[in-house]
Design a protein around this motif. Structure first.
Motif, mmCIF file in Angstrom:
data_model
loop_
_atom_site.group_PDB
_atom_site.id
_atom_site.type_symbol
_atom_site.label_atom_id
_atom_site.label_comp_id
_atom_site.label_asym_id
_atom_site.label_seq_id
_atom_site.Cartn_x
_atom_site.Cartn_y
_atom_site.Cartn_z
ATOM 1 N N ALA A 34 1.098 151.646 6.215
ATOM 2 C CA ALA A 34 0.071 150.948 6.842
ATOM 3 C C ALA A 34 -0.877 150.024 6.054
ATOM 4 O O ALA A 34 -1.218 148.849 6.216
ATOM 5 C CB ALA A 34 -0.706 151.950 7.734
ATOM 6 N N LEU A 53 -2.810 150.141 12.133
ATOM 7 C CA LEU A 53 -1.556 150.033 11.827
ATOM 8 C C LEU A 53 -1.207 151.705 11.445
ATOM 9 O O LEU A 53 -0.040 152.041 11.409
ATOM 10 C CB LEU A 53 -1.402 149.260 10.561
ATOM 11 N N HIS A 57 2.227 153.403 12.301
ATOM 12 C CA HIS A 57 3.269 153.667 11.062
ATOM 13 C C HIS A 57 3.281 155.255 11.160
ATOM 14 O O HIS A 57 4.204 155.687 10.936
ATOM 15 C CB HIS A 57 2.626 153.259 9.938
#
Lengths: 215, 400
Positions: A34, A53, A57
Motif C-alpha cells: 500500500a 490503499l 491491499h
C-alpha cells in the motif's frame, strides 16, 4: 465451565498457529504494498491515499491467507469486509490507529457480526439469567495498528492485535498482540513432565515375603 | 597360608580398573609392591594374584576385592567421543571404563526396578551421507514430540532424556577436552550418556547432552563411525541435531532479530538455555546468518568476551541426572536394601558410586548420620554405651 473455556484458550484451540503467523505476514506485506503504491501522490492527500490503499491491499492479502489456510474467505467485493471461518470463530479485520481504535464501530457489518459474542461474554462476566453454554459461534478481529503519521513506520503496522469485542462492539473481551498470542501455542512445555522415575518390579515385594530373599 | 592365586580372578576387571584410574601397569605394580611382570601376568590371565596381593590391589584402586571376581559385563557399543585425537587415547579408555561401570550399576539396580521405557526416535541410517539436514530437523522435532516438550524452551533436558529411558551420568572426569560420550548397552537395552562436569557450565552441558542424544538417534547403525572423515561428519550432524532440539526453527526463529547483536544473543541465551555461540551456529544453520555475518559475530564475540567464556555462563546451574539416584533412594526407602549395603551390592567404592549416580559426596555415610541426628529429639540423656555405634551426642554441661 470446562477448563479450556476461556477466550484466549478458545482462540488457541480454534485458530491454527499457522494461520496466525500467516495473517501476521499478510498484513506486513499488504502494508508495504500500500505504501509503495502510494508513492508519487501529492503530499496533500498522501495520508488518505495510503489509508485507502491499506484497506484494499490488506483485504487482498488477508483473503489470500484465509484461502490458503482453508478458512473459507468471503469473496472480495468492493470495499466490503472480508470474513473467514476457523472453528467457532468468524475472522475479520480492520485497520486502526495505534492509540485509539475509533474505526471499529464505523462499519454496520462489524457491529452486526459482534452480536454473536454474546455467547462468550459469560466467560468474562458471568450472567445470572444467561448461563454459559459452550459457544457455537463468535467473532474475532485482526487489527492492524498503524502509527497515525506517515513520518513514523509508514510501511508496516506498529502492531497487529487479536481482538474479541463484546456484543455491542464497545468493549474488548480480549485483546492481545499476535506476537504475544503466538506464545500461547507453546504452553505444553509450561510444566515439563517428569518421567524419570524408576518403579519397583511387579510382585517384587511378594517375592521377598514368599522366599525371604530378594534374589 | 596358601600361595595359590585367588579363584575366579577376572583379568578383564584389572584392565578396566587400570583404564578407570588412568594407571599404567608399571605404576600399579609399584603401588601394590609387585613387579610389573607380575601385573602383566595378572592382566593376561596366566596368573592370578594371591589373597594378600588382591587385598592390597583392591585397597589401592579403591574397590572391594570381591569386585575382581565379578564377571565382566558385556561391552557397550563403540562409544562416540567428541574428540578422536590420538592424544586422548588414555582419556577415552578411562571414560569407556567409567561408562562400563555406569552400565554395571544400572544393571545391578535393574534386578529390582524397571527404568522408564525407552522412548527415542528410530533411524536406521548406515552411512552418515544418507542423513540430510532436513532429516536431522525432522528427527529433532520427533524427539520433542515423543518427549512431550512442546516447541518452546526446554526446562530440563536431563530430566527429559532420563524420562525417555536414557541412563545419564555426569561427573568430573579431569578431561575437559572430551565433553561427553554415548553408547548403547545390550545388557540394559538402552543407551548410556556420560557427560563431563569439568567445565561446570550449565549452557554447555545442555548442548553436550543434546549432541549425544543426536548421536543416539541418528547414528546407532552407522558403520565404522570412528573413521576420521566419517567422525567429522557425525559430529557436525550431532551438532545440528543439538541446535534443532534446543532451538526449534518454528519458534526460535520468531524471536530472533536479524541481524542480531551480541546483546540480543545474550537475551536469547538466558531464555533458551543455549550459549551465544550455539545460537550463532543455529542461526547460520537456519540461513538467518550468512557466512560473513556468522564470522563477524564470532569476531565480535572474541573481542568482547574472549574465546572461551561468555557473560552469564554461571547463570544456569548444570542440569543433574536423577534416575540412578532415585533408584537407590527407592530401594532404600522400600527396604529392599539398607543404604550402606548398596556399594557392597554393586562392588564399587562409595565414592565411585556417588560420582556415577550423581549423589552428593559422603551420601552413603551422610544419610546414616542423619538417622543418628534424629536422636537429638530424644529427651532422655544419652547413655555412654549407645555411642558405640558411631556419632556421640555430647550433653551440655549443667550451669549450676
Amino acid at each position: 465451565m470446562r477448563q479450556h473455556d476461556s477466550i484466549p484458550e478458545l482462540l488457541r484451540v480454534n485458530i491454527a498457529r499457522e494461520l496466525i503467523l500467516a495473517v501476521e505476514d499478510a498484513f506486513a506485506v499488504g502494508a508495504r504494498r500500500a505504501y509503495s503504491a502510494a508513492q508519487g501522490m501529492d503530499e496533500g492527500h498522501l495520508p488518505h491515499v495510503v489509508g485507502q490503499l491499506r484497506h484494499f491491499h490488506l483485504n487482498e492479502t488477508f483473503h489470500q491467507t484465509l484461502s490458503t489456510n482453508h478458512a473459507s474467505p468471503s469473496p472480495i467485493k468492493g470495499s466490503g469486509i472480508i470474513t473467514g471461518r476457523a472453528g467457532i470463530f468468524t475472522l475479520a479485520r480492520f485497520n486502526s490507529r495505534d492509540t485509539l481504535w475509533n474505526s471499529a464501530r464505523r462499519s454496520q457489518t462489524r457491529r452486526q457480526m459482534a452480536l454473536a459474542n454474546r455467547a462468550i461474554e459469560p466467560l468474562v462476566q458471568p450472567e445470572l439469567f444467561f448461563p454459559y453454554t459452550p459457544p457455537t459461534g463468535a467473532v474475532v478481529f485482526f487489527v492492524a495498528c498503524f502509527a497515525g503519521s506517515l513520518s513514523i513506520q509508514p510501511d508496516s503496522p506498529v502492531s497487529i492485535q487479536l481482538a474479541v469485542p463484546d456484543r455491542h462492539l464497545q468493549k474488548w473481551l480480549f485483546r492481545e498482540s499476535l506476537e504475544t498470542f503466538i506464545q500461547r501455542y507453546d504452553v505444553s512445555s509450561a510444566m515439563q513432565d517428569d518421567f524419570a522415575r524408576p518403579k519397583l518390579k511387579k510382585n517384587f515385594g511378594k517375592q521377598i515375603d514368599k522366599d525371604g530373599t530378594t534374589s | 597360608m596358601s600361595r595359590a592365586g585367588v579363584q575366579g580372578f577376572q583379568k578383564e576387571r584389572l584392565g578396566q580398573i587400570l583404564s578407570a584410574r588412568r594407571l599404567s601397569q608399571v605404576q600399579l605394580a609399584a603401588m601394590v609392591g609387585v613387579s610389573p611382570a607380575t601385573v602383566s601376568k595378572w592382566r593376561s590371565g596366566t596368573q592370578a594374584p594371591e589373597h594378600e596381593a588382591l587385598n592390597r590391589l583392591a585397597s589401592i584402586v579403591n574397590v572391594a576385592p570381591e569386585w575382581f571376581t565379578r564377571p565382566n559385563t558385556p561391552k557397550l557399543s563403540l562409544p562416540l567421543f567428541r574428540s578422536n585425537a590420538s592424544a586422548h587415547v588414555a582419556a577415552r579408555e578411562m571414560l569407556t571404563a567409567r561408562m562400563e561401570w555406569a552400565q554395571d550399576i544400572a544393571a545391578a539396580l535393574m534386578e529390582f526396578v524397571d527404568y522408564p521405557k525407552l522412548n527415542l526416535p528410530t533411524r536406521h541410517h548406515t552411512a552418515p551421507e544418507e542423513i540430510t539436514s532436513e532429516e536431522i530437523e525432522r528427527a529433532a522435532r520427533e524427539c520433542r514430540e515423543l518427549w512431550r516438550l512442546g516447541s518452546s524452551t526446554i526446562q530440563d533436558l536431563a530430566l527429559a532424556a532420563e524420562g525417555a529411558g536414557i541412563i545419564l551420568v555426569r561427573e568430573e572426569t579431569g578431561i575437559a577436552q572430551i565433553e561427553g560420550l554415548s553408547a548403547w548397552s545390550d545388557v540394559l537395552g538402552r543407551p548410556i550418556i556420560l557427560l563431563s562436569a569439568d567445565k561446570d557450565n550449565g549452557y554447555r552441558s545442555r548442548f553436550d547432552l543434546a549432541h549425544e542424544v543426536g548421536h543416539l538417534v541418528l547414528h546407532k547403525f552407522i558403520e565404522h563411525p570412528t573413521e576420521s572423515m566419517r567422525h567429522k561428519l557425525l559430529e557436525e550432524q550431532a551438532h545440528r541435531f543439538a541446535g534443532a532440539l534446543l532451538l526449534p526453527a518454528e519458534t526460535f526463529a520468531r524471536e530472533v532479530r536479524v541481524l542480531p547483536t551480541l546483546d540480543d544473543l545474550l537475551v536469547l541465551k538466558r531464555r533458551w538455555g543455549a550459549s551465544a555461540a550455539a545460537i550463532t551456529m543455529r542461526l547460520h544453520a537456519l540461513g538467518l546468518l550468512d557466512d560473513e555475518q556468522k564470522i563477524a559475530l564470532f569476531k565480535r564475540r572474541s573481542v568482547r568476551w574472549g574465546a572461551k567464556s561468555e557473560p552469564g555462563d554461571d547463570d544456569r546451574i548444570p542440569e543433574q541426572p536423577r534416575l540412578l539416584r532415585r533408584t537407590i533412594d527407592l530401594l532404600v526407602d522400600e527396604n529392599v536394601m539398607p543404604l550402606e549395603s548398596v556399594p557392597k551390592h554393586i562392588g564399587l567404592s562409595a565414592s565411585d558410586l556417588e560420582m556415577l549416580t550423581g549423589l552428593p559426596a559422603g551420601y552413603f555415610s551422610g544419610r546414616s548420620n542423619l538417622v543418628q541426628f534424629a536422636r537429638l529429639r530424644d529427651r532422655t540423656p544419652p547413655q555412654k554405651s549407645s555411642a558405640s555405634g558411631g556419632n556421640v551426642v555430647v550433653p551440655f554441661s549443667s550451669r549450676s
